[in-house]
Motif scaffolding. Structure first.
Motif, short mmCIF file in Angstrom:
data_model
loop_
_atom_site.label_atom_id
_atom_site.label_comp_id
_atom_site.label_asym_id
_atom_site.label_seq_id
_atom_site.Cartn_x
_atom_site.Cartn_y
_atom_site.Cartn_z
N ILE A 113 0.78 -1.11 -0.07
CA ILE A 113 -0.07 0.14 0.08
C ILE A 113 0.82 1.16 0.14
O ILE A 113 1.72 1.35 1.01
CB ILE A 113 -0.88 -0.15 1.26
N VAL A 114 0.94 2.08 -0.95
CA VAL A 114 1.73 3.12 -1.41
C VAL A 114 0.66 4.46 -1.05
O VAL A 114 -0.49 4.54 -1.74
CB VAL A 114 2.39 3.02 -2.41
N ASP A 166 -7.88 0.09 6.08
CA ASP A 166 -7.48 -0.28 7.86
C ASP A 166 -7.09 -1.36 7.79
O ASP A 166 -6.25 -2.03 8.61
CB ASP A 166 -8.83 0.27 8.71
N GLY A 167 -7.93 -2.35 7.43
CA GLY A 167 -7.83 -3.87 7.74
C GLY A 167 -6.22 -4.38 7.07
O GLY A 167 -5.74 -5.02 7.58
N LEU A 168 -6.10 -3.68 5.96
CA LEU A 168 -4.88 -4.14 5.33
C LEU A 168 -3.47 -3.47 6.21
O LEU A 168 -2.71 -4.23 6.48
CB LEU A 168 -4.77 -3.55 3.85
N LEU A 169 -3.71 -2.47 6.68
CA LEU A 169 -2.71 -1.96 7.25
C LEU A 169 -2.13 -2.78 8.55
O LEU A 169 -1.03 -2.79 9.12
CB LEU A 169 -2.88 -0.45 7.39
N THR A 170 -3.10 -3.34 9.25
CA THR A 170 -2.75 -3.91 10.36
C THR A 170 -2.07 -5.33 10.18
O THR A 170 -1.45 -5.72 10.94
CB THR A 170 -4.21 -4.34 11.00
N ALA A 171 -2.07 -5.85 8.78
CA ALA A 171 -1.49 -6.81 8.22
C ALA A 171 0.00 -6.48 7.85
O ALA A 171 0.52 -7.47 7.25
CB ALA A 171 -2.36 -7.58 7.35
N VAL A 172 0.35 -5.30 7.78
CA VAL A 172 1.65 -4.84 7.36
C VAL A 172 2.52 -4.93 8.58
O VAL A 172 2.34 -4.01 9.52
CB VAL A 172 1.67 -3.41 6.77
N PRO A 173 3.62 -5.58 8.60
CA PRO A 173 4.51 -5.82 9.65
C PRO A 173 5.09 -4.28 10.08
O PRO A 173 5.30 -4.06 11.10
CB PRO A 173 5.62 -6.66 9.29
N GLY A 206 6.44 -3.57 2.92
CA GLY A 206 6.53 -3.38 4.30
C GLY A 206 6.51 -4.78 5.05
O GLY A 206 6.03 -5.00 6.46
N GLY A 207 6.49 -5.88 4.38
CA GLY A 207 6.45 -7.45 4.99
C GLY A 207 5.14 -7.90 4.72
O GLY A 207 4.80 -9.02 5.41
#
Ligand code: NAD
Length: 261
Positions: A200-201, A215-222, A256-257
């Protein structure tokens, strides 16, 4: 302090791409704009091509104001004639076309697959998949005598299911297939073809999504944050340089992992 000192990573490598002609589609905004700025800072002569001609002109002016070299051009990647025109112009510049970054893309409406109107599926495929095909169809022959590098911008959506993004994910998987195929077909001409898959850029493509959509996606980004466009541009600047001379046919994730499982 230099005009480029705010870039992340190890910053620009002035002269690494000295005088090489680079064409960046989608160059008016987001990843494409950042990439155009970075390649120019590394010494390339950059053709900033976009459907948004005013945006391309703005980006080219910023590059020129920083002391680097860029030319804005209008292109519609869904139109083979439009793409042929801009690639022919870039190829006629001194040294010929050596670098192409295919970043033009659209998101399409967020919709479950069964509710996605065929016309919307078609629009996303026409820009994100056919657009890359039309571009490479002209770029590869233009590079055949001199050698060169093509970087296609794919996505983590090519690697993982994404609710609401059926057309986008299908197009991006197709981009990986075009990349791998062209890499095999054109290696003998000294042309490398690679892709990048950003997570996500922070670009207008993401900031224009409905509130909460990521929001949901960002919580999955280490790394717990979106990428800055310059962090994707730094990867692309490496891939188009001679430092990446043994890389072709490969996809390079910058997420970002997110995909690390
Ligand atoms: P963006 O909206 O900031 O930029 C996309 C650019 O493409 C715009 O300037 C737009 O005018 C241009 N464009 C659209 N249709 C075009 C057409 N028919 N012809 C020529 N230009 C056209 O978006 P971005 O985030 O910078 O996206 C760039 C690429 O990165 C896209 O391929 C996108 O799918 C991909 N990507 C983005 C993200 C992200 O989170 N932003 C993640 C993964 C991949």
């Amino acid at each position: 302090m230099s005009a480029h000192a705010q870039m992340p990573g190890d910053g620009p490598h002035p002269g690494r791409l000295r005088d090489r002609v680079a064409l960046v589609t989608g160059g008016a905004s987001g990843i494409g704009a950042s990439c155009a700025r970075r390649l120019a800072a590394d010494g390339a002569v950059v053709v900033v091509a976009d459907l948004d001609e005013d945006g391309a002109t703005r980006v080219a002016r910023q590059i020129t104001a920083a002391g680097d070299t860029a030319l804005p051009r209008r292109v519609d990647v869904t139109d083979p004639d439009s793409v042929t025109g801009v690639v022919t112009e870039a190829a006629a510049l001194r040294g010929g076309l050596r670098i192409a970054v295919n970043s033009a893309g659209v998101n399409g409406p967020l919709s479950p697959l069964a509710e996605l109107p065929p016309a919307d599926f078609d629009t996303v495929m026409r820009v994100n998949l056919y657009g890359v095909f039309h571009a490479m169809r002209c770029q590869l022959p233009a590079m055949a005598d001199t050698g060169g590098v093509v970087v296609n911008v794919a996505s983590i959506a090519a690697h993982s299911g994404f609710r609401g993004h059926a057309a986008y994910a299908a197009a991006k998987q197709g981009v990986l297939a075009l990349t791998r195929t062209a890499a095999r077909e054109y290696a003998g001409h000294g042309i490398r073809v690679v892709s990048v898959s950003p997570g996500i850029v922070d670009t207008p493509m993401v900031t224009s999504l409905p509130p909460g959509a990521t929001d949901g996606l960002l919580t999955a980004v280490p790394l717990r944050r979106t990428a800055r466009p310059a962090e994707v541009a730094a990867l692309i600047a490496f891939l188009v340089s001679d430092d990446a001379s043994y890389m072709t046919g490969s996809d390079h994730v910058v997420d970002g992992g997110y995909l690390a499982k």
